[in-house]
Design an enzyme around this catalytic site. Structure first.
Site, PDB file in Angstrom:
ATOM      1  N   LYS A  14       0.826  -1.206   0.000  1.00 28.11           N
ATOM      2  CA  LYS A  14       0.000   0.000   0.000  1.00 28.11           C
ATOM      3  C   LYS A  14       0.870   1.271   0.000  1.00 28.11           C
ATOM      4  O   LYS A  14       2.093   1.187   0.226  1.00 28.11           O
ATOM      5  CB  LYS A  14      -0.919  -0.039   1.234  1.00 28.11           C
ATOM      6  CG  LYS A  14      -1.913  -1.207   1.220  1.00 28.11           C
ATOM      7  CD  LYS A  14      -2.818  -1.174   2.461  1.00 28.11           C
ATOM      8  CE  LYS A  14      -3.854  -2.288   2.417  1.00 28.11           C
ATOM      9  NZ  LYS A  14      -4.828  -2.177   3.541  1.00 28.11           N
ATOM     10  N   TYR A  54     -12.549  -2.568  -3.262  1.00 30.80           N
ATOM     11  CA  TYR A  54     -13.015  -2.581  -1.866  1.00 30.80           C
ATOM     12  C   TYR A  54     -14.540  -2.471  -1.760  1.00 30.80           C
ATOM     13  O   TYR A  54     -15.050  -2.040  -0.720  1.00 30.80           O
ATOM     14  CB  TYR A  54     -12.352  -1.443  -1.090  1.00 30.80           C
ATOM     15  CG  TYR A  54     -10.929  -1.737  -0.632  1.00 30.80           C
ATOM     16  CD1 TYR A  54     -10.642  -2.849   0.184  1.00 30.80           C
ATOM     17  CD2 TYR A  54      -9.876  -0.904  -0.980  1.00 30.80           C
ATOM     18  CE1 TYR A  54      -9.347  -3.107   0.620  1.00 30.80           C
ATOM     19  CE2 TYR A  54      -8.572  -1.156  -0.532  1.00 30.80           C
ATOM     20  CZ  TYR A  54      -8.315  -2.267   0.260  1.00 30.80           C
ATOM     21  OH  TYR A  54      -7.036  -2.523   0.708  1.00 30.80           O
ATOM     22  N   PHE A  62     -15.096   3.270   7.836  1.00 32.38           N
ATOM     23  CA  PHE A  62     -13.713   3.527   7.445  1.00 32.38           C
ATOM     24  C   PHE A  62     -13.522   3.622   5.930  1.00 32.38           C
ATOM     25  O   PHE A  62     -12.429   3.965   5.459  1.00 32.38           O
ATOM     26  CB  PHE A  62     -12.778   2.452   8.025  1.00 32.38           C
ATOM     27  CG  PHE A  62     -13.038   1.048   7.537  1.00 32.38           C
ATOM     28  CD1 PHE A  62     -12.529   0.586   6.329  1.00 32.38           C
ATOM     29  CD2 PHE A  62     -13.787   0.165   8.301  1.00 32.38           C
ATOM     30  CE1 PHE A  62     -12.758  -0.707   5.894  1.00 32.38           C
ATOM     31  CE2 PHE A  62     -14.018  -1.139   7.879  1.00 32.38           C
ATOM     32  CZ  PHE A  62     -13.514  -1.572   6.671  1.00 32.38           C
ATOM     33  N   ARG A  90      -1.775 -14.379   3.698  1.00 24.52           N
ATOM     34  CA  ARG A  90      -2.508 -13.789   4.831  1.00 24.52           C
ATOM     35  C   ARG A  90      -1.741 -14.015   6.148  1.00 24.52           C
ATOM     36  O   ARG A  90      -1.704 -13.149   7.019  1.00 24.52           O
ATOM     37  CB  ARG A  90      -3.921 -14.370   4.918  1.00 24.52           C
ATOM     38  CG  ARG A  90      -4.814 -14.061   3.722  1.00 24.52           C
ATOM     39  CD  ARG A  90      -5.353 -12.657   3.690  1.00 24.52           C
ATOM     40  NE  ARG A  90      -6.246 -12.371   4.779  1.00 24.52           N
ATOM     41  CZ  ARG A  90      -6.960 -11.243   4.876  1.00 24.52           C
ATOM     42  NH1 ARG A  90      -6.866 -10.310   3.917  1.00 24.52           N
ATOM     43  NH2 ARG A  90      -7.743 -11.030   5.887  1.00 24.52           N
ATOM     44  N   THR A  96      -5.293  -7.625  10.774  1.00 25.19           N
ATOM     45  CA  THR A  96      -5.550  -6.374  10.040  1.00 25.19           C
ATOM     46  C   THR A  96      -4.907  -5.158  10.701  1.00 25.19           C
ATOM     47  O   THR A  96      -4.276  -4.336  10.033  1.00 25.19           O
ATOM     48  CB  THR A  96      -7.069  -6.156   9.906  1.00 25.19           C
ATOM     49  OG1 THR A  96      -7.631  -7.258   9.194  1.00 25.19           O
ATOM     50  CG2 THR A  96      -7.375  -4.860   9.174  1.00 25.19           C
ATOM     51  N   ARG A 107       2.645  -6.858   9.207  1.00 22.69           N
ATOM     52  CA  ARG A 107       1.925  -5.821   9.939  1.00 22.69           C
ATOM     53  C   ARG A 107       2.381  -5.735  11.399  1.00 22.69           C
ATOM     54  O   ARG A 107       2.378  -4.659  11.999  1.00 22.69           O
ATOM     55  CB  ARG A 107       0.416  -6.078   9.847  1.00 22.69           C
ATOM     56  CG  ARG A 107      -0.150  -5.791   8.451  1.00 22.69           C
ATOM     57  CD  ARG A 107      -1.531  -6.366   8.288  1.00 22.69           C
ATOM     58  NE  ARG A 107      -2.219  -5.873   7.094  1.00 22.69           N
ATOM     59  CZ  ARG A 107      -3.391  -6.321   6.696  1.00 22.69           C
ATOM     60  NH1 ARG A 107      -4.021  -7.263   7.377  1.00 22.69           N
ATOM     61  NH2 ARG A 107      -3.961  -5.826   5.607  1.00 22.69           N
ATOM     62  N   ASN A 117      -1.726  -0.155   7.100  1.00 26.06           N
ATOM     63  CA  ASN A 117      -1.224  -1.465   7.514  1.00 26.06           C
ATOM     64  C   ASN A 117      -0.423  -2.175   6.428  1.00 26.06           C
ATOM     65  O   ASN A 117      -0.313  -3.397   6.411  1.00 26.06           O
ATOM     66  CB  ASN A 117      -2.375  -2.328   8.024  1.00 26.06           C
ATOM     67  CG  ASN A 117      -3.460  -2.480   6.984  1.00 26.06           C
ATOM     68  OD1 ASN A 117      -3.321  -2.015   5.857  1.00 26.06           O
ATOM     69  ND2 ASN A 117      -4.531  -3.163   7.345  1.00 26.06           N
ATOM     70  N   HIS A 120      -2.074  -5.457   1.346  1.00 28.39           N
ATOM     71  CA  HIS A 120      -3.357  -6.140   1.105  1.00 28.39           C
ATOM     72  C   HIS A 120      -3.051  -7.522   0.556  1.00 28.39           C
ATOM     73  O   HIS A 120      -2.113  -7.684  -0.236  1.00 28.39           O
ATOM     74  CB  HIS A 120      -4.189  -5.376   0.061  1.00 28.39           C
ATOM     75  CG  HIS A 120      -5.327  -6.192  -0.484  1.00 28.39           C
ATOM     76  ND1 HIS A 120      -6.534  -6.287   0.174  1.00 28.39           N
ATOM     77  CD2 HIS A 120      -5.414  -7.015  -1.567  1.00 28.39           C
ATOM     78  CE1 HIS A 120      -7.320  -7.118  -0.504  1.00 28.39           C
ATOM     79  NE2 HIS A 120      -6.670  -7.565  -1.559  1.00 28.39           N
ATOM     80  N   GLU A 131      -9.825 -10.165  -7.919  1.00 31.22           N
ATOM     81  CA  GLU A 131      -8.893  -9.050  -7.752  1.00 31.22           C
ATOM     82  C   GLU A 131      -7.768  -9.086  -8.787  1.00 31.22           C
ATOM     83  O   GLU A 131      -7.341  -8.043  -9.292  1.00 31.22           O
ATOM     84  CB  GLU A 131      -8.330  -9.075  -6.322  1.00 31.22           C
ATOM     85  CG  GLU A 131      -9.414  -8.790  -5.285  1.00 31.22           C
ATOM     86  CD  GLU A 131      -8.961  -8.980  -3.841  1.00 31.22           C
ATOM     87  OE1 GLU A 131      -7.776  -9.300  -3.610  1.00 31.22           O
ATOM     88  OE2 GLU A 131      -9.806  -8.797  -2.937  1.00 31.22           O
TER      89      GLU A 131
HETATM   90  N1  UDP Z   1      -9.519  -0.700   7.652  1.00 29.63           N
HETATM   91  C1  UDP Z   1      -9.544   0.456   8.439  1.00 29.63           C
HETATM   92  N2  UDP Z   1     -10.279   0.447   9.599  1.00 29.63           N
HETATM   93  C2  UDP Z   1     -11.015  -0.624  10.009  1.00 29.63           C
HETATM   94  C3  UDP Z   1     -10.967  -1.791   9.210  1.00 29.63           C
HETATM   95  C4  UDP Z   1     -10.222  -1.796   8.037  1.00 29.63           C
HETATM   96  O1  UDP Z   1      -8.927   1.448   8.090  1.00 29.63           O
HETATM   97  O2  UDP Z   1     -11.657  -0.563  11.069  1.00 29.63           O
HETATM   98  C5  UDP Z   1      -8.745  -0.700   6.382  1.00 29.63           C
HETATM   99  C6  UDP Z   1      -7.397  -1.393   6.512  1.00 29.63           C
HETATM  100  O3  UDP Z   1      -6.473  -0.700   5.680  1.00 29.63           O
HETATM  101  C7  UDP Z   1      -7.712  -2.778   5.975  1.00 29.63           C
HETATM  102  C8  UDP Z   1      -8.708  -2.458   4.860  1.00 29.63           C
HETATM  103  O4  UDP Z   1      -9.487  -1.391   5.393  1.00 29.63           O
HETATM  104  O5  UDP Z   1      -6.569  -3.435   5.485  1.00 29.63           O
HETATM  105  C9  UDP Z   1      -9.628  -3.608   4.474  1.00 29.63           C
HETATM  106  O6  UDP Z   1     -10.211  -4.149   5.638  1.00 29.63           O
HETATM  107  P1  UDP Z   1     -10.348  -5.724   5.835  1.00 29.63           P
HETATM  108  O7  UDP Z   1     -11.267  -5.943   6.991  1.00 29.63           O
HETATM  109  O8  UDP Z   1     -10.692  -6.370   4.538  1.00 29.63           O
HETATM  110  O9  UDP Z   1      -8.872  -6.142   6.311  1.00 29.63           O
HETATM  111  P2  UDP Z   1      -7.713  -6.971   5.586  1.00 29.63           P
HETATM  112  O10 UDP Z   1      -8.368  -8.007   4.713  1.00 29.63           O
HETATM  113  O11 UDP Z   1      -6.892  -5.965   4.795  1.00 29.63           O
HETATM  114  O12 UDP Z   1      -6.920  -7.567   6.709  1.00 29.63           O
HETATM  115 MG    MG Z   2      -9.892  -7.814   3.300  1.00 28.75          MG
END
Ligand code: UDP
Ligand code: MG
Length: 160
Positions: A14, A54, A62, A90, A96, A107, A117, A120, A131
């Site tokens: 990112k 997204y 958010f 992952r 996250t 992370r 973070n 992705h 994707e």
């Molecule tokens: N995110 C955020 N606040 C939140 C949850 C998610 O800013 O409370 C952002 C964060 O950058 C995250 C992205 O939104 O990576 C997508 O969220 P997801 O729950 O899909 O998490 P990921 O799959 O990236 O772990």
């Molecule tokens: Mg996600």
């Protein structure tokens, strides 16, 4: 033993990862694990593409900040291939939020923020297919031999 079926997954370093000059560090972790880089580019992602990517989060509080952050500077777009690549990526990423992510994960080692973070990774094979088609055009994800494959997948015949 034949090489098992491979998965290909979509990874983004990112804008915070690019801005903090952590691209090499992050990519090295995926490579060292044994994942093969089959697609790679630097791109300043536009809001239209990010909104499609997204879309599942559209109703979340958010979401506007996420689109703003993700369109604030360039990202590195990766297609990574390997056995169980989706779940392996992952795992290497960690939870996250940086503040929750375990040490040893990307992370967990490089951040504390919820939003910024660093990476992705697709969350399922179905998401990965969707994707990858969003971020890579025809011919941009390459098939080529993985030189160290014999060591990674214990294919004894390839070691001699
Ligand atoms: N995110 C955020 N606040 C939140 C949850 C998610 O800013 O409370 C952002 C964060 O950058 C995250 C992205 O939104 O990576 C997508 O969220 P997801 O729950 O899909 O998490 P990921 O799959 O990236 O772990
Ligand atoms: Mg996600």
């Amino acid at each position: 033993m034949p090489v098992p079926p491979m998965q290909t997954t979509l990874v983004l370093v990112k804008p915070d990862g690019v801005g903090r000059a952590l691209v090499g560090e992050i990519l090295a972790r995926f490579e060292r694990k044994g994942l093969q880089v089959v697609g790679l580019k630097l791109a300043h992602l536009g809001k239209d593409l990010l909104e499609r990517h997204y879309g599942e989060h559209k109703a979340k509080s958010f979401y506007p900040g996420l689109i703003q952050f993700m369109s604030s500077g360039p990202s590195v777009v990766l297609a990574l291939r390997g056995l169980n690549a989706v779940s392996i990526v992952r795992g290497l990423m960690g939870k996250t939020f940086g503040k929750d992510a375990a040490p040893g994960t990307i992370r967990g080692d490089f951040g504390i923020s919820d939003s910024f973070n660093l990476v992705h990774g697709s969350d399922s094979p179905e998401s990965a297919a969707r994707e990858l088609a969003l971020f890579f055009g025809p011919g941009e994800v390459l098939d080529y031999p993985q030189g160290n494959r014999g060591w990674i997948y214990d294919v004894a015949a390839e070691l001699s």
